[in-house]
Design a protein around this motif. Structure first.
Motif, PDB file in Angstrom:
ATOM      1  N   ASP A 188       0.840  -1.197   0.000  1.00 29.42           N
ATOM      2  CA  ASP A 188       0.000   0.000   0.000  1.00 29.42           C
ATOM      3  C   ASP A 188       0.882   1.258   0.000  1.00 29.42           C
ATOM      4  O   ASP A 188       1.598   1.503   0.966  1.00 29.42           O
ATOM      5  N   PRO A 189       0.843   2.054  -1.086  1.00 31.12           N
ATOM      6  CA  PRO A 189       1.646   3.278  -1.135  1.00 31.12           C
ATOM      7  C   PRO A 189       0.881   4.543  -0.734  1.00 31.12           C
ATOM      8  O   PRO A 189       1.400   5.657  -0.855  1.00 31.12           O
ATOM      9  N   THR A 190      -0.358   4.401  -0.247  1.00 30.44           N
ATOM     10  CA  THR A 190      -1.259   5.547  -0.066  1.00 30.44           C
ATOM     11  C   THR A 190      -0.705   6.578   0.915  1.00 30.44           C
ATOM     12  O   THR A 190      -0.247   6.234   2.007  1.00 30.44           O
ATOM     13  N   ARG A 191      -0.806   7.858   0.538  1.00 33.08           N
ATOM     14  CA  ARG A 191      -0.413   8.962   1.421  1.00 33.08           C
ATOM     15  C   ARG A 191      -1.565   9.935   1.667  1.00 33.08           C
ATOM     16  O   ARG A 191      -1.352  10.976   2.279  1.00 33.08           O
ATOM     17  N   ASP A 192      -2.748   9.610   1.197  1.00 33.52           N
ATOM     18  CA  ASP A 192      -3.916  10.472   1.354  1.00 33.52           C
ATOM     19  C   ASP A 192      -4.453  10.315   2.776  1.00 33.52           C
ATOM     20  O   ASP A 192      -5.053   9.302   3.129  1.00 33.52           O
ATOM     21  N   ARG A 193      -4.244  11.343   3.611  1.00 34.58           N
ATOM     22  CA  ARG A 193      -4.574  11.242   5.031  1.00 34.58           C
ATOM     23  C   ARG A 193      -6.062  10.986   5.251  1.00 34.58           C
ATOM     24  O   ARG A 193      -6.440  10.152   6.093  1.00 34.58           O
ATOM     25  N   SER A 276       0.589   0.357  10.295  1.00 35.99           N
ATOM     26  CA  SER A 276       0.486   0.113   8.860  1.00 35.99           C
ATOM     27  C   SER A 276       1.383   1.118   8.153  1.00 35.99           C
ATOM     28  O   SER A 276       1.018   2.286   7.977  1.00 35.99           O
ATOM     29  N   TYR A 277       2.584   0.654   7.788  1.00 31.13           N
ATOM     30  CA  TYR A 277       3.555   1.507   7.094  1.00 31.13           C
ATOM     31  C   TYR A 277       3.212   1.550   5.610  1.00 31.13           C
ATOM     32  O   TYR A 277       2.812   0.535   5.029  1.00 31.13           O
ATOM     33  N   LYS A 278       3.390   2.716   4.996  1.00 38.49           N
ATOM     34  CA  LYS A 278       3.033   2.897   3.591  1.00 38.49           C
ATOM     35  C   LYS A 278       4.306   3.054   2.753  1.00 38.49           C
ATOM     36  O   LYS A 278       5.095   3.978   2.986  1.00 38.49           O
ATOM     37  N   TYR A 279       4.490   2.144   1.797  1.00 43.67           N
ATOM     38  CA  TYR A 279       5.714   2.093   1.009  1.00 43.67           C
ATOM     39  C   TYR A 279       5.441   2.416  -0.456  1.00 43.67           C
ATOM     40  O   TYR A 279       4.687   1.694  -1.124  1.00 43.67           O
ATOM     41  N   ALA A 280       6.060   3.477  -0.948  1.00 43.73           N
ATOM     42  CA  ALA A 280       5.999   3.795  -2.373  1.00 43.73           C
ATOM     43  C   ALA A 280       6.695   2.675  -3.152  1.00 43.73           C
ATOM     44  O   ALA A 280       7.551   1.960  -2.607  1.00 43.73           O
ATOM     45  N   PRO A 281       6.350   2.500  -4.452  1.00 43.74           N
ATOM     46  CA  PRO A 281       6.917   1.376  -5.207  1.00 43.74           C
ATOM     47  C   PRO A 281       8.438   1.275  -5.156  1.00 43.74           C
ATOM     48  O   PRO A 281       8.969   0.192  -4.920  1.00 43.74           O
ATOM     49  N   GLU A 282       9.144   2.375  -5.364  1.00 43.66           N
ATOM     50  CA  GLU A 282      10.597   2.274  -5.380  1.00 43.66           C
ATOM     51  C   GLU A 282      11.151   1.982  -3.988  1.00 43.66           C
ATOM     52  O   GLU A 282      12.144   1.254  -3.845  1.00 43.66           O
ATOM     53  N   TRP A 299       2.918  -3.569 -10.448  1.00 46.66           N
ATOM     54  CA  TRP A 299       1.675  -3.084 -11.033  1.00 46.66           C
ATOM     55  C   TRP A 299       0.985  -2.173 -10.026  1.00 46.66           C
ATOM     56  O   TRP A 299       0.930  -2.485  -8.828  1.00 46.66           O
ATOM     57  N   LEU A 300       0.449  -1.074 -10.509  1.00 46.15           N
ATOM     58  CA  LEU A 300      -0.239  -0.101  -9.656  1.00 46.15           C
ATOM     59  C   LEU A 300      -1.671   0.034 -10.154  1.00 46.15           C
ATOM     60  O   LEU A 300      -1.912   0.090 -11.369  1.00 46.15           O
ATOM     61  N   ASP A 301      -2.626   0.070  -9.220  1.00 45.68           N
ATOM     62  CA  ASP A 301      -4.016   0.216  -9.652  1.00 45.68           C
ATOM     63  C   ASP A 301      -4.241   1.621 -10.196  1.00 45.68           C
ATOM     64  O   ASP A 301      -3.428   2.531 -10.007  1.00 45.68           O
ATOM     65  N   GLU A 302      -5.370   1.835 -10.858  1.00 48.39           N
ATOM     66  CA  GLU A 302      -5.603   3.086 -11.580  1.00 48.39           C
ATOM     67  C   GLU A 302      -5.724   4.294 -10.660  1.00 48.39           C
ATOM     68  O   GLU A 302      -5.502   5.430 -11.095  1.00 48.39           O
ATOM     69  N   LEU A 303      -6.041   4.081  -9.380  1.00 45.54           N
ATOM     70  CA  LEU A 303      -6.112   5.189  -8.427  1.00 45.54           C
ATOM     71  C   LEU A 303      -4.770   5.458  -7.748  1.00 45.54           C
ATOM     72  O   LEU A 303      -4.624   6.452  -7.036  1.00 45.54           O
ATOM     73  N   GLY A 304      -3.820   4.564  -7.940  1.00 45.94           N
ATOM     74  CA  GLY A 304      -2.510   4.734  -7.324  1.00 45.94           C
ATOM     75  C   GLY A 304      -2.488   4.458  -5.833  1.00 45.94           C
ATOM     76  O   GLY A 304      -1.589   4.915  -5.129  1.00 45.94           O
ATOM     77  N   VAL A 305      -3.469   3.655  -5.348  1.00 47.44           N
ATOM     78  CA  VAL A 305      -3.548   3.416  -3.905  1.00 47.44           C
ATOM     79  C   VAL A 305      -3.235   1.964  -3.539  1.00 47.44           C
ATOM     80  O   VAL A 305      -3.292   1.593  -2.363  1.00 47.44           O
ATOM     81  N   PHE A 306      -2.885   1.148  -4.528  1.00 46.73           N
ATOM     82  CA  PHE A 306      -2.505  -0.228  -4.220  1.00 46.73           C
ATOM     83  C   PHE A 306      -1.545  -0.728  -5.293  1.00 46.73           C
ATOM     84  O   PHE A 306      -1.707  -0.414  -6.475  1.00 46.73           O
ATOM     85  N   SER A 307      -0.553  -1.520  -4.862  1.00 45.76           N
ATOM     86  CA  SER A 307       0.406  -2.063  -5.818  1.00 45.76           C
ATOM     87  C   SER A 307       0.651  -3.537  -5.536  1.00 45.76           C
ATOM     88  O   SER A 307       0.483  -4.017  -4.406  1.00 45.76           O
ATOM     89  N   LEU A 308       1.018  -4.262  -6.578  1.00 43.90           N
ATOM     90  CA  LEU A 308       1.446  -5.649  -6.476  1.00 43.90           C
ATOM     91  C   LEU A 308       2.864  -5.760  -7.041  1.00 43.90           C
ATOM     92  O   LEU A 308       3.136  -5.247  -8.129  1.00 43.90           O
ATOM     93  N   HIS A 309       3.727  -6.392  -6.282  1.00 44.34           N
ATOM     94  CA  HIS A 309       5.124  -6.545  -6.683  1.00 44.34           C
ATOM     95  C   HIS A 309       5.435  -8.017  -6.900  1.00 44.34           C
ATOM     96  O   HIS A 309       5.131  -8.858  -6.045  1.00 44.34           O
ATOM     97  N   LEU A 310       6.056  -8.331  -8.018  1.00 46.17           N
ATOM     98  CA  LEU A 310       6.526  -9.680  -8.271  1.00 46.17           C
ATOM     99  C   LEU A 310       8.043  -9.689  -8.125  1.00 46.17           C
ATOM    100  O   LEU A 310       8.752  -8.928  -8.794  1.00 46.17           O
ATOM    101  N   LEU A 311       8.534 -10.543  -7.244  1.00 41.53           N
ATOM    102  CA  LEU A 311       9.969 -10.676  -6.963  1.00 41.53           C
ATOM    103  C   LEU A 311      10.401 -12.092  -7.312  1.00 41.53           C
ATOM    104  O   LEU A 311       9.581 -13.008  -7.355  1.00 41.53           O
ATOM    105  N   ARG A 312      11.683 -12.258  -7.553  1.00 36.12           N
ATOM    106  CA  ARG A 312      12.196 -13.604  -7.764  1.00 36.12           C
ATOM    107  C   ARG A 312      13.528 -13.766  -7.017  1.00 36.12           C
ATOM    108  O   ARG A 312      14.233 -12.786  -6.745  1.00 36.12           O
ATOM    109  N   SER A 313      13.806 -14.998  -6.669  1.00 33.53           N
ATOM    110  CA  SER A 313      15.091 -15.308  -6.027  1.00 33.53           C
ATOM    111  C   SER A 313      15.906 -16.138  -7.002  1.00 33.53           C
ATOM    112  O   SER A 313      15.358 -16.907  -7.789  1.00 33.53           O
ATOM    113  N   SER A 314      17.198 -15.981  -6.942  1.00 36.72           N
ATOM    114  CA  SER A 314      18.070 -16.681  -7.886  1.00 36.72           C
ATOM    115  C   SER A 314      18.411 -18.060  -7.375  1.00 36.72           C
ATOM    116  O   SER A 314      18.221 -18.375  -6.203  1.00 36.72           O
TER     117      SER A 314
END
Length: 314
Positions: A188-193, A276-282, A299-314
């Motif tokens: 969750d990257p949301t910063r809207d108080r 609940s800490y809020k983390y921007a994508p980067e 991926w970020l939803d169209e409102l910019g209030v939720f993101s999904l990150h895909l990670l991989r391990s080597s």
């Protein structure tokens, strides 16, 4: 995996409650929110309009799942952290090609078992494994993950309950548990108080009921004497690091007895119950790299209030 014994759970709860209530900043660990009553309340919260993360994730997830399935390939084992009602996993299982196993981890055993019993009826070809576990601690799975693709799944905003150092530690443990594979995480990257206060303040009273149930659980399981009507729930949006804190604030002078100790609260004093800490994508991609994961996609939803990150391990 067998359920952790009731005596062991109760002893840990008592130890953590005594330490938290005796600290300078009073607290009760948020992981104890998740008994059957708390999990049921949160399931209801996820269906409300103001609690935006669930709705935004369920809008985004079907599009993401198809892309993830193409990367993962057939025959995957999916390991879900904090599976709860096991609703979101259906989107992944439907998208993946011939998934072989679903390993569900949750701290609320009875809630988990009921959810898996329901899920298994709809996916008879997928082996269902329930694991009673506190994912804030190291986890040894009762299955061998070698021999096929592995996808870890941590949906919702549960990663937000961890501060940055805690998030790094969790993801390092997950890398050990999952081995070589993939990890799909909701952030969750949301910063809207105002949006945050509506979501975590809960005008409908459900969020208050969730947090007050923590005191009720202490009364039921530990013999504590909290007076629930002497506390109110409060959500606080705080900077540096940007987060929402949940507190139970004493509305009058009150006291609680616990194992021979008396804990007194003046009106206005609070018990800190959750973060609940809020983390921007980067920022989250940096956390992933620090913990040994390789960011593959976001991926970020169209409102910019939720993101999904895909990670991989080597």
């Amino acid at each position: 995996m067998p359920k952790t014994t009731g005596a062991t759970e109760t002893a840990a709860f008592l130890r953590d409650a005594r330490a938290g209530l005796s600290a300078q900043v009073r607290s009760l660990p948020g992981k104890y929110l998740w008994d059957v009553e708390g999990s049921t309340l949160f399931d209801r919260i996820c269906g409300t309009r103001d609690y935006y993360p669930t709705g935004r994730e369920m809008t985004l997830l079907p599009h993401v799942a198809a892309e993830v399935a193409g990367l993962i390939g057939p025959g995957a084992t999916v390991v879900e952290y904090g599976s709860g009602a096991s609703r979101k996993i259906r989107v992944l299982l439907d998208a993946l090609a011939q998934p072989t196993r679903y390993v569900a981890l949750d701290i609320s055993w009875d809630f988990l078992k009921a959810a898996i019993d329901r899920l298994s009826l709809d996916y008879p070809g997928v082996e269902m494994i329930s694991v009673h576990a506190d994912y804030s601690q190291p986890i040894a799975l009762p299955v061998d993950l070698a021999g096929g693709p592995v996808l870890g799944f941590f949906p919702g905003t549960s990663i937000s309950n961890f501060s940055r150092p805690q998030a790094v530690a969790f993801m390092e443990r997950a890398r050990v548990t999952l081995g070589t594979g993939w990890f799909l995480i909701g952030v969750d990257p949301t910063r809207d108080r105002d949006r945050l206060l509506r979501a975590y303040g809960g005008a409908d009273g459900l969020m208050a009921a969730l947090h007050l149930n923590l005191l009720a659980r202490a009364n039921r399981e530990l013999g504590a004497t909290f007076k629930l009507d002497a506390f109110r729930h409060e959500a606080r949006v705080l900077p540096e690091p940007f987060r929402v804190e949940a507190h139970l604030v004493a509305t009058r002078d009150t006291e609680c007895h616990l194992e021979g100790e008396v804990h007194r609260f003046a009106a206005g004093e609070s018990i800190h119950t959750d973060n609940s800490y809020k983390y921007a994508p980067e920022a989250f991609r940096e956390i992933a790299r620090e913990s040994g994961w390789i960011p593959e996609a976001v991926w970020l939803d169209e409102l910019g209030v939720f993101s999904l990150h895909l990670l991989r391990s080597s």
